[in-house]
Design a protein around this motif. Sequence first.
Motif, PDB file in Angstrom:
ATOM      1  N   VAL A  96       0.840  -1.198   0.000  1.00 40.70           N
ATOM      2  CA  VAL A  96       0.000   0.000   0.000  1.00 40.70           C
ATOM      3  C   VAL A  96       0.875   1.248   0.000  1.00 40.70           C
ATOM      4  O   VAL A  96       1.742   1.412   0.863  1.00 40.70           O
ATOM      5  N   ASN A  97       0.627   2.119  -0.957  1.00 45.20           N
ATOM      6  CA  ASN A  97       1.312   3.411  -1.076  1.00 45.20           C
ATOM      7  C   ASN A  97       0.356   4.479  -0.557  1.00 45.20           C
ATOM      8  O   ASN A  97      -0.645   4.787  -1.200  1.00 45.20           O
ATOM      9  N   LEU A  98       0.647   5.026   0.628  1.00 44.86           N
ATOM     10  CA  LEU A  98      -0.266   5.983   1.262  1.00 44.86           C
ATOM     11  C   LEU A  98       0.096   7.414   0.880  1.00 44.86           C
ATOM     12  O   LEU A  98       1.251   7.828   1.032  1.00 44.86           O
ATOM     13  N   VAL A  99      -0.903   8.164   0.430  1.00 44.39           N
ATOM     14  CA  VAL A  99      -0.677   9.494  -0.124  1.00 44.39           C
ATOM     15  C   VAL A  99      -1.652  10.499   0.489  1.00 44.39           C
ATOM     16  O   VAL A  99      -2.827  10.183   0.729  1.00 44.39           O
ATOM     17  N   HIS A 100      -1.169  11.699   0.725  1.00 42.70           N
ATOM     18  CA  HIS A 100      -2.005  12.790   1.261  1.00 42.70           C
ATOM     19  C   HIS A 100      -3.116  13.112   0.260  1.00 42.70           C
ATOM     20  O   HIS A 100      -2.856  13.373  -0.916  1.00 42.70           O
ATOM     21  N   LEU A 203       4.206  -1.337   3.248  1.00 37.83           N
ATOM     22  CA  LEU A 203       3.754   0.040   3.062  1.00 37.83           C
ATOM     23  C   LEU A 203       4.842   0.887   2.415  1.00 37.83           C
ATOM     24  O   LEU A 203       6.030   0.681   2.670  1.00 37.83           O
ATOM     25  N   TYR A 204       4.390   1.839   1.604  1.00 37.24           N
ATOM     26  CA  TYR A 204       5.246   2.930   1.165  1.00 37.24           C
ATOM     27  C   TYR A 204       4.703   4.206   1.797  1.00 37.24           C
ATOM     28  O   TYR A 204       3.538   4.563   1.605  1.00 37.24           O
ATOM     29  N   LEU A 205       5.544   4.855   2.596  1.00 36.35           N
ATOM     30  CA  LEU A 205       5.200   6.154   3.162  1.00 36.35           C
ATOM     31  C   LEU A 205       6.223   7.168   2.671  1.00 36.35           C
ATOM     32  O   LEU A 205       7.279   6.790   2.156  1.00 36.35           O
ATOM     33  N   HIS A 206       5.940   8.430   2.840  1.00 37.04           N
ATOM     34  CA  HIS A 206       6.745   9.447   2.182  1.00 37.04           C
ATOM     35  C   HIS A 206       7.354  10.431   3.170  1.00 37.04           C
ATOM     36  O   HIS A 206       6.731  10.809   4.159  1.00 37.04           O
ATOM     37  N   GLY A 212      15.805  16.304   2.764  1.00 36.66           N
ATOM     38  CA  GLY A 212      14.753  17.203   2.290  1.00 36.66           C
ATOM     39  C   GLY A 212      14.122  16.826   0.974  1.00 36.66           C
ATOM     40  O   GLY A 212      13.060  17.316   0.640  1.00 36.66           O
ATOM     41  N   SER A 213      14.759  15.947   0.172  1.00 32.37           N
ATOM     42  CA  SER A 213      14.179  15.559  -1.112  1.00 32.37           C
ATOM     43  C   SER A 213      13.178  14.429  -0.901  1.00 32.37           C
ATOM     44  O   SER A 213      13.370  13.575  -0.036  1.00 32.37           O
ATOM     45  N   PRO A 214      12.078  14.394  -1.691  1.00 31.76           N
ATOM     46  CA  PRO A 214      11.037  13.382  -1.494  1.00 31.76           C
ATOM     47  C   PRO A 214      11.574  11.965  -1.670  1.00 31.76           C
ATOM     48  O   PRO A 214      12.347  11.687  -2.582  1.00 31.76           O
ATOM     49  N   LYS A 215      11.154  11.069  -0.766  1.00 30.55           N
ATOM     50  CA  LYS A 215      11.592   9.679  -0.830  1.00 30.55           C
ATOM     51  C   LYS A 215      10.417   8.770  -0.484  1.00 30.55           C
ATOM     52  O   LYS A 215       9.535   9.145   0.284  1.00 30.55           O
ATOM     53  N   ASN A 216      10.451   7.567  -1.053  1.00 27.09           N
ATOM     54  CA  ASN A 216       9.458   6.550  -0.750  1.00 27.09           C
ATOM     55  C   ASN A 216      10.071   5.574   0.244  1.00 27.09           C
ATOM     56  O   ASN A 216      11.019   4.849  -0.071  1.00 27.09           O
ATOM     57  N   ILE A 217       9.545   5.560   1.462  1.00 27.59           N
ATOM     58  CA  ILE A 217      10.083   4.735   2.540  1.00 27.59           C
ATOM     59  C   ILE A 217       9.395   3.380   2.527  1.00 27.59           C
ATOM     60  O   ILE A 217       8.165   3.296   2.552  1.00 27.59           O
TER      61      ILE A 217
END
Length: 558
Positions: A96-100, A203-206, A212-217
């Motif tokens: 699951v990739n959780l997004v705002h 899970l993928y969280l961000h 500071g650069s966007p990453k997929n955790i």
Amino acid sequence: MKKLNFKDVRNQKIECEDISIYEGLHASKTVVLENYAINYFGYKMTFGDLFKKIDVCAKSLVSFGVRKGDVITVCMPNTPEAIIMIYAANKIGAIVNLVHPLSSKEELKRTIIDTNSVFALVINFNYEKVKSFISETSLYKVIIVSAGESMPSLLSLGYWFSNDVKINFTSDELFTDWKSFLLKEKNYNKEIRDNGVRDDAALYLHSGGTTGSPKNIVLTNGNINSIISQARIIFPDIGEEDNFLSILPIFHCFGLVVCVCAPLALGAMITLIPQFNAQRFDKLIKRYHPSVIAGVPTLFEALLNNPYMINTSLNNIKYVISGGDSLSAKKNEEVNKFLKDHECSATIIQGYGMTETTGPATFGYFGSDKLGSVGTGLPGNKIMIVDPNTNKKLKNGEVGEILISSPGMMKEYLNNKKETDNLIFNDGKMRWIKTGDLGYLDEDEVLFYVQRLKRMLIVSGYNVYPNYIEEVLMKHPAVKNAGVVGMKHPYKVQVPIAFVVINEEYSGEYNIVGILRKYCEENLSKYMIPYKFIIKDELPKTMIGKVNYKELEKEVQK
């Protein structure tokens, strides 16, 4: 029950079974099928019903072709459908990739492409966004759902008229609604066996991480289940009689792990709040009578400033938990006084962690809740302070970079080995996450957070910590809130700039800047005194309620 001490429990080993998040919940001995699991605006779902709905959702996913290892983007506020989807996806081994849900079109598009998502559950007001770029992605099916889907009938109707009337959604081969999606369950008549294991990505969280650069955790089943195991130890009295007020959003690690996964696994009920309104906080308390409230510091500011809380009793509350950002010592004391004045025996507990540690890594439990601290390591976790330049371990009391070793350590940054290697430090004995935060341990190994390493200023050769200046300012009775950032200076390299929100009773003071400057001269070293004071009506906040220092930095650069 014997009163525990944090020194007795923090070094306990955490046994994390080789199972999925779903199986961890399903096999939990503290879960009673007849008890309520979810409350959503008065609509209540038992654990038995929750498992049935998860099973239906899982079969529907398989019917649509979703398989183990596939990625499902969930772009939703806190709703039952989102919780059901997270567990159903986990049951079949999907990620699951959780997004705002308030992400911009480009942000939503980027994360779907970067994670190679093939399926999505999306709140209805993002329908047009997804429709505009779906042909550029790997998505082959998107479920569109309203936040009013599970609301009681009359409330749902009112919500539809006030919020959904402008959504022009039509089902087709790419898009479908929640009810139609669940009907696909009939096409799959086999039993779905959960075969998830500890090390599977779940899970993928961000996060911006430490750079500071966007990453997929990438978080695993084991990461989430380890936090739940720790919760069983530090919350021995939480169970079927308890109600967690789940205000923090599920796309935030704190919100998902502390306010959803852990309480459900402990057998408690979660009350889902899809959109938090600070002015109506009193109504949430009076209506739902929560026994646990967890939030970021701005939530507790809202609690203090809500005029309708005057006659509201909080005697039902067992735990008040603050995380996601540091809570100043002054605000900590104010919240504790507020709780006491409202018949609550609990005091606020601070925690510290990051998405890369699956949320909380330290917690102020069993006597480790010293004023100004963020507690001590959760059971099985290790905390170390090092010189940020040499990685040499520092003595207790010395400020340095906070390193964390725990079973909650992320697996990796997705497709980003360089940043993964930059984050994880191996001292030859164990792996540590370099947090990018400054802090120190006292004589009891209790952690005191100072600030982000990147926020440290160099003023005329001296290290200056903006958090410390903020703490001093916050002690002045005129100051409601303060944020300090650095500004370039031709001789001193950098100078501190203080943004200050003034308490209402001091708003008419004509020389407030002069008063604050004199106060700082009396309480700060000369090189720490703010170069300039800027009075604001309020400080800018990020989408999860933290002070947005980047916006303040932009303002001083103008």
